[in-house]
Structure formats: C-alpha cells, structure tokens
Design a protein around this motif. Structure first.
Motif, PDB file in Angstrom:
ATOM      1  N   GLU A  51       0.800  -1.235   0.000  1.00 23.08           N
ATOM      2  CA  GLU A  51       0.000   0.000   0.000  1.00 23.08           C
ATOM      3  C   GLU A  51       0.827   1.278   0.000  1.00 23.08           C
ATOM      4  O   GLU A  51       0.324   2.326  -0.359  1.00 23.08           O
ATOM      5  N   SER A  52       2.080   1.193   0.407  1.00 25.90           N
ATOM      6  CA  SER A  52       2.901   2.402   0.495  1.00 25.90           C
ATOM      7  C   SER A  52       3.632   2.724  -0.805  1.00 25.90           C
ATOM      8  O   SER A  52       4.394   3.686  -0.859  1.00 25.90           O
ATOM      9  N   LYS A  53       3.387   1.943  -1.846  1.00 25.98           N
ATOM     10  CA  LYS A  53       4.110   2.164  -3.105  1.00 25.98           C
ATOM     11  C   LYS A  53       3.183   2.666  -4.206  1.00 25.98           C
ATOM     12  O   LYS A  53       1.987   2.398  -4.200  1.00 25.98           O
ATOM     13  N   TYR A  54       3.782   3.394  -5.161  1.00 24.30           N
ATOM     14  CA  TYR A  54       3.014   4.090  -6.188  1.00 24.30           C
ATOM     15  C   TYR A  54       3.534   3.827  -7.591  1.00 24.30           C
ATOM     16  O   TYR A  54       4.677   3.441  -7.791  1.00 24.30           O
ATOM     17  N   MET A  55       2.673   4.113  -8.528  1.00 29.36           N
ATOM     18  CA  MET A  55       2.974   4.101  -9.955  1.00 29.36           C
ATOM     19  C   MET A  55       2.790   5.534 -10.448  1.00 29.36           C
ATOM     20  O   MET A  55       1.877   6.230 -10.012  1.00 29.36           O
ATOM     21  N   ILE A  56       3.649   5.982 -11.343  1.00 27.51           N
ATOM     22  CA  ILE A  56       3.524   7.300 -11.953  1.00 27.51           C
ATOM     23  C   ILE A  56       3.130   7.089 -13.404  1.00 27.51           C
ATOM     24  O   ILE A  56       3.910   6.554 -14.195  1.00 27.51           O
ATOM     25  N   GLU A  57       1.898   7.467 -13.742  1.00 26.35           N
ATOM     26  CA  GLU A  57       1.411   7.342 -15.116  1.00 26.35           C
ATOM     27  C   GLU A  57       1.639   8.650 -15.864  1.00 26.35           C
ATOM     28  O   GLU A  57       1.740   9.712 -15.261  1.00 26.35           O
ATOM     29  N   PHE A  58       1.709   8.562 -17.186  1.00 26.04           N
ATOM     30  CA  PHE A  58       1.900   9.745 -18.028  1.00 26.04           C
ATOM     31  C   PHE A  58       0.965   9.662 -19.221  1.00 26.04           C
ATOM     32  O   PHE A  58       0.552   8.582 -19.627  1.00 26.04           O
ATOM     33  N   GLU A  59       0.627  10.825 -19.757  1.00 26.78           N
ATOM     34  CA  GLU A  59      -0.215  10.907 -20.959  1.00 26.78           C
ATOM     35  C   GLU A  59       0.632  11.062 -22.219  1.00 26.78           C
ATOM     36  O   GLU A  59       0.295  10.534 -23.262  1.00 26.78           O
ATOM     37  N   GLU A  60       1.698  11.830 -22.118  1.00 30.59           N
ATOM     38  CA  GLU A  60       2.582  12.073 -23.255  1.00 30.59           C
ATOM     39  C   GLU A  60       3.991  11.658 -22.856  1.00 30.59           C
ATOM     40  O   GLU A  60       4.330  11.645 -21.673  1.00 30.59           O
ATOM     41  N   TYR A  61       4.811  11.335 -23.842  1.00 33.79           N
ATOM     42  CA  TYR A  61       6.176  10.918 -23.538  1.00 33.79           C
ATOM     43  C   TYR A  61       7.108  11.268 -24.684  1.00 33.79           C
ATOM     44  O   TYR A  61       6.680  11.548 -25.796  1.00 33.79           O
ATOM     45  N   MET A  62       8.399  11.220 -24.362  1.00 33.34           N
ATOM     46  CA  MET A  62       9.435  11.497 -25.352  1.00 33.34           C
ATOM     47  C   MET A  62      10.682  10.710 -24.990  1.00 33.34           C
ATOM     48  O   MET A  62      11.082  10.673 -23.825  1.00 33.34           O
ATOM     49  N   ASP A  63      11.288  10.067 -25.973  1.00 29.24           N
ATOM     50  CA  ASP A  63      12.572   9.402 -25.799  1.00 29.24           C
ATOM     51  C   ASP A  63      13.647  10.486 -25.842  1.00 29.24           C
ATOM     52  O   ASP A  63      13.702  11.258 -26.798  1.00 29.24           O
ATOM     53  N   ILE A  64      14.467  10.565 -24.814  1.00 32.88           N
ATOM     54  CA  ILE A  64      15.532  11.575 -24.785  1.00 32.88           C
ATOM     55  C   ILE A  64      16.922  10.949 -24.828  1.00 32.88           C
ATOM     56  O   ILE A  64      17.914  11.620 -24.608  1.00 32.88           O
ATOM     57  N   SER A  65      16.992   9.655 -25.104  1.00 30.28           N
ATOM     58  CA  SER A  65      18.283   8.961 -25.058  1.00 30.28           C
ATOM     59  C   SER A  65      19.291   9.490 -26.071  1.00 30.28           C
ATOM     60  O   SER A  65      20.493   9.350 -25.865  1.00 30.28           O
ATOM     61  N   ASP A  66      18.818  10.108 -27.155  1.00 30.21           N
ATOM     62  CA  ASP A  66      19.725  10.637 -28.169  1.00 30.21           C
ATOM     63  C   ASP A  66      20.162  12.075 -27.903  1.00 30.21           C
ATOM     64  O   ASP A  66      21.008  12.604 -28.624  1.00 30.21           O
ATOM     65  N   LEU A  67      19.578  12.706 -26.883  1.00 29.37           N
ATOM     66  CA  LEU A  67      19.959  14.077 -26.573  1.00 29.37           C
ATOM     67  C   LEU A  67      21.342  14.110 -25.934  1.00 29.37           C
ATOM     68  O   LEU A  67      21.683  13.216 -25.152  1.00 29.37           O
ATOM     69  N   PRO A  68      22.134  15.139 -26.252  1.00 34.56           N
ATOM     70  CA  PRO A  68      23.432  15.248 -25.581  1.00 34.56           C
ATOM     71  C   PRO A  68      23.217  15.561 -24.102  1.00 34.56           C
ATOM     72  O   PRO A  68      22.160  16.028 -23.696  1.00 34.56           O
ATOM     73  N   ASN A  69      24.181  15.285 -23.290  1.00 31.06           N
ATOM     74  CA  ASN A  69      24.189  15.625 -21.868  1.00 31.06           C
ATOM     75  C   ASN A  69      23.251  14.786 -21.006  1.00 31.06           C
ATOM     76  O   ASN A  69      23.005  15.132 -19.859  1.00 31.06           O
ATOM     77  N   THR A  70      22.689  13.685 -21.527  1.00 26.19           N
ATOM     78  CA  THR A  70      21.846  12.833 -20.689  1.00 26.19           C
ATOM     79  C   THR A  70      22.659  11.746 -19.995  1.00 26.19           C
ATOM     80  O   THR A  70      22.137  11.036 -19.151  1.00 26.19           O
ATOM     81  N   HIS A  71      23.941  11.617 -20.344  1.00 28.67           N
ATOM     82  CA  HIS A  71      24.804  10.608 -19.731  1.00 28.67           C
ATOM     83  C   HIS A  71      25.131  11.025 -18.294  1.00 28.67           C
ATOM     84  O   HIS A  71      25.329  12.196 -18.016  1.00 28.67           O
ATOM     85  N   ASN A  72      25.161  10.078 -17.399  1.00 29.82           N
ATOM     86  CA  ASN A  72      25.398  10.299 -15.979  1.00 29.82           C
ATOM     87  C   ASN A  72      24.448  11.340 -15.397  1.00 29.82           C
ATOM     88  O   ASN A  72      24.831  12.160 -14.569  1.00 29.82           O
ATOM     89  N   LEU A  73      23.209  11.307 -15.829  1.00 29.76           N
ATOM     90  CA  LEU A  73      22.191  12.220 -15.315  1.00 29.76           C
ATOM     91  C   LEU A  73      21.924  11.961 -13.836  1.00 29.76           C
ATOM     92  O   LEU A  73      21.560  12.867 -13.100  1.00 29.76           O
ATOM     93  N   TRP A  74      22.125  10.731 -13.385  1.00 31.06           N
ATOM     94  CA  TRP A  74      21.799  10.371 -12.016  1.00 31.06           C
ATOM     95  C   TRP A  74      22.838  10.830 -11.006  1.00 31.06           C
ATOM     96  O   TRP A  74      22.527  11.165  -9.878  1.00 31.06           O
ATOM     97  N   GLY A  75      24.100  10.815 -11.364  1.00 29.67           N
ATOM     98  CA  GLY A  75      25.128  11.155 -10.391  1.00 29.67           C
ATOM     99  C   GLY A  75      25.428   9.967  -9.489  1.00 29.67           C
ATOM    100  O   GLY A  75      25.290   8.821  -9.896  1.00 29.67           O
ATOM    101  N   ASP A  76      25.777  10.233  -8.225  1.00 30.96           N
ATOM    102  CA  ASP A  76      26.219   9.182  -7.314  1.00 30.96           C
ATOM    103  C   ASP A  76      25.160   8.725  -6.310  1.00 30.96           C
ATOM    104  O   ASP A  76      25.424   7.874  -5.486  1.00 30.96           O
ATOM    105  N   SER A  77      23.973   9.297  -6.352  1.00 33.60           N
ATOM    106  CA  SER A  77      22.936   8.949  -5.378  1.00 33.60           C
ATOM    107  C   SER A  77      22.531   7.481  -5.494  1.00 33.60           C
ATOM    108  O   SER A  77      22.454   6.934  -6.587  1.00 33.60           O
ATOM    109  N   LYS A  78      22.250   6.860  -4.371  1.00 32.43           N
ATOM    110  CA  LYS A  78      21.771   5.471  -4.344  1.00 32.43           C
ATOM    111  C   LYS A  78      20.254   5.415  -4.188  1.00 32.43           C
ATOM    112  O   LYS A  78      19.659   4.361  -4.314  1.00 32.43           O
ATOM    113  N   ASN A  79      19.616   6.528  -3.859  1.00 34.55           N
ATOM    114  CA  ASN A  79      18.169   6.584  -3.721  1.00 34.55           C
ATOM    115  C   ASN A  79      17.548   6.521  -5.118  1.00 34.55           C
ATOM    116  O   ASN A  79      17.955   7.255  -6.006  1.00 34.55           O
TER     117      ASN A  79
END
Length: 128
Positions: free
Chosen positions: A79-107
């Motif tokens: 019960e404490s977990k969720y889903m995030i739904e979306f209506e529109e979307y876009m693939d951004i994998s080909d955009l520059p600067n998306t590499h290492n977007l996460w950084g060092d966080s483990k969360n």
C-alpha cells in the motif's frame, strides 16, 4: 518560482513504460511522496543497469520523459508504493548531456528543479 520534476532510477525499459503507460520501478512500485509528485510536471526515467539490462543505454543515462502525470497506487507491491502514469512521452536517449544524469545517489527517486535540469541538459522539455 520554478517547478519540480521527479527522476526515477529504473530497470524498466521503454517497452515496459509504454505497456503500463507509466513507471512503477522494478514492477512493485515506487516509495515516494505522492502529494509532491502530483505537483511535478515531468517524470524523467534514468537507466539503472545494476540488475537489469538496457543494451543501448549507459548506466545512469536519462532516456525517457513522461508528461501530464497521474500518481496511483502500484499495481503490484504494498500500500505504500506508487505508480507514476503519463499521458505524453518522449525518448531523450539521443539528446546530448543525458549521460550520468543520475550522479552518485543510491536513492531511486530524486526531485530536481525543471529550469536547472533543462539548463544542464541544454533542452526545453515543453518543446519536445
């Protein structure tokens, strides 16, 4: 005042995201602040290659943006977990600067200021 977006570090691939029209982490749901996410404009999915395979993506690479979000209880999980739904979307994998977007966080969930993220990525999400 700028608004926030939510970033999720996920093993889901684009096929999973489109099948469920949303993200629910490793299929059991996200533990997150649902009220805060309801105020987010976008969900940005970042590839986690620790236990899952994204053959065409680097570990910690941003690859998917969902817009017009709805937060619901997860299909699977407790019960404490969720889903995030979306209506529109876009693939951004080909955009520059998306590499290492996460950084060092483990969360697996993070919140970012949209303007700062757009500046870092050199993109305007509204124009995608």
């Amino acid at each position: 005042m700028s608004s926030e977006c939510i970033l999720v570090w996920t093993g889901e691939d684009e096929e999973d995201l489109l099948k469920f029209k949303g993200t629910q982490g490793h299929l059991d749901g996200w533990r997150l602040d649902a009220k805060r996410v309801r105020n987010c404009k976008y969900v940005i999915c970042v590839a986690a290659r620790l236990n899952y395979t994204h053959d065409d993506l680097e570990h910690r690479q941003g690859f998917f943006v969902g817009k017009d979000l709805t937060v619901r209880k997860a299909i699977l999980g407790n019960e404490s977990k969720y889903m995030i739904e979306f209506e529109e979307y876009m693939d951004i994998s080909d955009l520059p600067n998306t590499h290492n977007l996460w950084g060092d966080s483990k969360n697996p969930v993070a919140y970012r200021d949209i303007e700062e993220l757009e500046e870092d990525l050199k993109v305007n999400f509204d124009s995608l």
